[in-house]
Design an enzyme around this catalytic site. Structure first.
Site, PDB file in Angstrom:
ATOM      1  N   GLU A   1       0.868  -1.175   0.000  1.00  0.00           N
ATOM      2  CA  GLU A   1       0.000   0.000   0.000  1.00  0.00           C
ATOM      3  C   GLU A   1       0.900   1.219   0.000  1.00  0.00           C
ATOM      4  OE1 GLU A   1      -2.550   0.840   3.345  1.00  0.00           O
ATOM      5  OE2 GLU A   1      -3.209  -1.241   3.353  1.00  0.00           O
TER       6      GLU A   1
ATOM      7  N   ASP B   1      -5.274   9.221  10.610  1.00  0.00           N
ATOM      8  CA  ASP B   1      -3.924   8.810  10.961  1.00  0.00           C
ATOM      9  C   ASP B   1      -3.451   9.388  12.280  1.00  0.00           C
ATOM     10  OD1 ASP B   1      -3.062   7.105   8.794  1.00  0.00           O
ATOM     11  OD2 ASP B   1      -3.317   8.863   7.530  1.00  0.00           O
TER      12      ASP B   1
END
Lengths: 266, 417
Positions: free
Chosen positions: A50, A61
């Site tokens: 990824e 995040d």
């Protein structure tokens, strides 16, 4: 590589093991070094890569990936650089891009899909795009035969699990915890339950992410998931290294440990 | 037009819900709880009582005759600066906090730019006995140190945000990050009419009393509606609160004034609709300041409360359909208007609100001296005295600022007061 991640995940399933999916942001700490780091993950044994598209406002995040994204942006990383990293990775293993939605929309959804396909990319993981808002992406991904990986979460209702998995191609991304990305001391206790609920509504492979940081944790997750997704721990390993060569070594070593976890060698 | 948004939270092509899946079910629950509450006479009666007895609402509609002479048209000021906590924000937080209580949650989080929403949220939390944490960018804790102290005194924990541009947008990012992990027991009191559905519609409905009251007060005072309604626009909560009652009155022109900062040519501004492009930020599709790769561009305004690179989706829709007009006002124009209102009326407005006052000059010129302009004076200027003192050379700000900042923000990360 073409055909998305499905052949690879079918292969690992036939081997009776979970796949290992490794995440690193493009451009961290520079575009060239990020290519080296991605290759280090491949060397260490990831089955799928990824590549993160660094974004100014990454609300899913935690601090580690935020800091990496900030560094990549400060170094001048552009969307076209992300495709360079994808191209370098896709020579070896199926490679997805994980991106917040606005950069794709701004670049142009059709243009983005074309460039991703030309770079050999398999598709997109979209942490802030739910299928409800994804009509354009779904149509373009279908036309370009790109994987569409949407997320499911512990809070997802059965109706949402059905709807979301019906729109996925490649695999389903199960977020193991209610929270942002980041290595955790313990793997999630709600993840097995989420995977079980998701299996009731789809035959697609299910990848579990958020929190896995070592081979032992990977081995635990590999017992119930089809793919183990690791991000922050790999970013952390690169961060903690004093210079690029040792970052490459650290990422290779960690990936190797994680790979032993999914291969049942721990 | 007033039936917006659709059932998925879209205002035309704007709005919607661009959020992590983990928050979708909680947003659905919030929407359902909000709709049920608004249909429950017990809830609306209690909210109206709180607004009346605690917040000082309805606010006055004040005929500003001396300022009118300067502007060149009759100006009516909707005195939201007189509300408890000094701004329109109290309307929204009382609504959301009461909803929190109804949903059985005991804890709230909020983001704040200027500190007005944070103070309002801390106030409502104190009143209702809820635990409260406020996220605030480090740049803003410095320029709005007094509001940091107010929040702490009200029992809130102030979290200084040091990521990104360290302003409002980053405070929102941090609040979202926390909320994903705490949503089972925590409500996010969102401070403006932006964000994912249902926030734009919910915040509008909690602030629309501004325009509803102005409409009724105008009819009582003038026997007719005003010719125009004016408000400043950052995220756009006071403006949508002012506009909503008039959207179906074609004779009432609607004007929103965006922070033009130091001017477009400098690139240092926050005039999202005037200069931005369509994109997705903080869960909604609207206009935003972004570069060619869709990265958010840092905004600038002398007013912390308008310093936001996005704008609520209903404003994007009103701009696109032409129902409302949006114009930029520079820092200098806003500061001049702030001073002018102080000198002519003895009212010191918030710098945010001064953008709407500054915009009135051109509107008056266009509509003529017989026109009546209703302006939302969304907040008072007490919090802005350090900024204004510097701008107008009224005090030795360095000394004052250092003392205040040191006291207020030293230990703001961590366990609070």
């Amino acid at each position: 590589m073409t055909g998305g991640v499905s052949p690879t995940l079918a292969q690992t399933r036939s081997e009776g093991r979970a796949a290992l999916i490794g995440y690193l942001p493009a451009g961290f700490p520079s575009v060239d070094v990020s290519i080296d780091l991605v290759r280090a993950m491949v060397k260490g044994g990831v089955d799928v890569v990824e590549v993160g598209l660094p974004y100014s406002d990454p609300v899913m995040d935690g601090p580690t990936i935020q800091a990496a994204a900030d560094m990549a942006l400060a170094a001048g990383t552009r969307i076209d650089d992300v495709f360079r990293v994808v191209e370098a990775s896709a020579e070896h293993v199926p490679t997805l891009v994980m991106t917040y939605w606005n950069p794709v929309e701004r670049y142009g959804v059709e243009r983005f899909a074309s460039a991703l396909g030309a770079a050999g990319g398999a598709g997109l993981i979209t942490p802030d795009l739910v299928p409800d808002e994804a009509q354009e992406w779904i149509a373009v991904a279908d036309a370009h035969r790109l994987d569409k990986v949407f997320l499911v979460a512990p809070s997802s209702t059965r109706a949402r699990l059905e709807m979301t998995t019906a729109h996925c191609r490649g695999f389903v991304y199960a977020t193991a915890v209610m929270g942002v990305t980041g290595a955790r001391e313990q793997t999630s206790s709600v993840a097995p339950q989420l995977v079980a609920r998701t299996r009731e509504v789809t035959d697609l492979p299910i990848g579990v992410g958020l929190g896995v940081s070592n081979g032992r944790q990977a081995a635990v997750v590999a017992q119930y998931a089809d793919a183990v997704i690791v991000g922050s721990a790999l970013v952390r390993a690169a961060f903690d290294a004093p210079e690029p060569a040792s970052a490459v070594a650290a990422v290779t070593d960690l990936t190797h440990d994680l790979a032993r976890g999914v291969h049942g060698e721990l | 037009m007033s039936s917006q948004p659709d059932e998925h939270g879209h205002f035309g092509r704007f709005g919607g819900r661009f959020m992590p899946e983990a928050l979708i079910a909680p947003l659905d629950e919030l929407e359902q709880a909000w709709r049920e509450a608004m249909a429950d006479e017990g809830f609306t009666t209690e909210l109206q009582r709180l607004l009346r007895e605690y917040a000082g609402v309805p606010s006055l509609l004040y005929d500003a005759t001396r300022f009118s002479e300067v502007v060149g048209a009759r100006v009516l000021l909707k005195r939201e600066d007189l509300n408890h906590t000094g701004a329109h924000k109290i309307r929204n937080v009382l609504g959301q906090a009461l909803l929190t209580e109804r949903m059985g949650k005991k804890r709230v989080i909020a983001e704040t730019g200027a500190g007005q929403h944070g103070v309002a949220a801390a106030t409502a939390a104190a009143y209702l006995g809820l635990e409260c944490r406020v996220y605030m960018g480090e740049v803003d804790t410095e320029r709005q140190a007094l509001n940091v102290a107010r929040m702490k005194m009200l029992g809130a924990e102030v979290m200084t945000v040091t990521t990104g541009s360290r302003t409002l947008k980053d405070a929102i990012n941090e609040a979202i990050r926390e909320w994903v992990a705490t949503v089972d027991h925590t409500a996010y009191l969102f401070g403006t009419a932006a964000g994912p559905h249902p926030f734009p519609a919910m915040v509008r409905d909690f602030t629309r009393g501004i325009g509803d009251e102005t409409r009724a007060q105008s009819l009582a005072l003038l026997g007719r509606l005003p010719d125009a309604a004016l408000a400043c626009v950052g995220g756009g909560s006071n403006a949508i609160g002012m506009f909503t009652a008039f959207i179906d009155d074609p004779g009432v022109r609607l004007y929103g004034f965006e922070p033009g900062g130091e001017g477009f040519e400098t690139g240092r501004h926050a005039a999202t609709i005037t200069a931005g492009q369509i994109g997705v930020l903080h869960g909604t599709r609207s206009y935003l300041l972004q570069d060619d790769d869709g990265q958010t561009v840092e905004s600038h305004s002398i007013s912390a409360g308008l310093d936001y690179p996005g704008v609520g989706p209903e404003h994007a829709w009103l701009a696109e359909t032409g129902r409302a007009t949006y114009r930029p006002i520079t820092d200098a124009q806003a500061m001049d208007a702030m001073l002018m209102l102080a000198k002519t009326e003895g009212i010191i407005p918030a710098i945010e609100s001064a953008h709407a006052l500054a915009g009135a000059y051109d509107v008056a010129h266009e509509l003529g001296d017989q026109a009546t302009l209703a302006i939302c004076l969304s907040g008072r200027g007490d919090k802005d005295m350090v900024t204004a003192g510097t701008w107008f050379n009224l005090l030795d700000v360095e000394d004052v600022l250092h003392d205040v900042v040191d006291d207020a923000v030293d230990d703001s990360v961590g366990d609070g007061p």
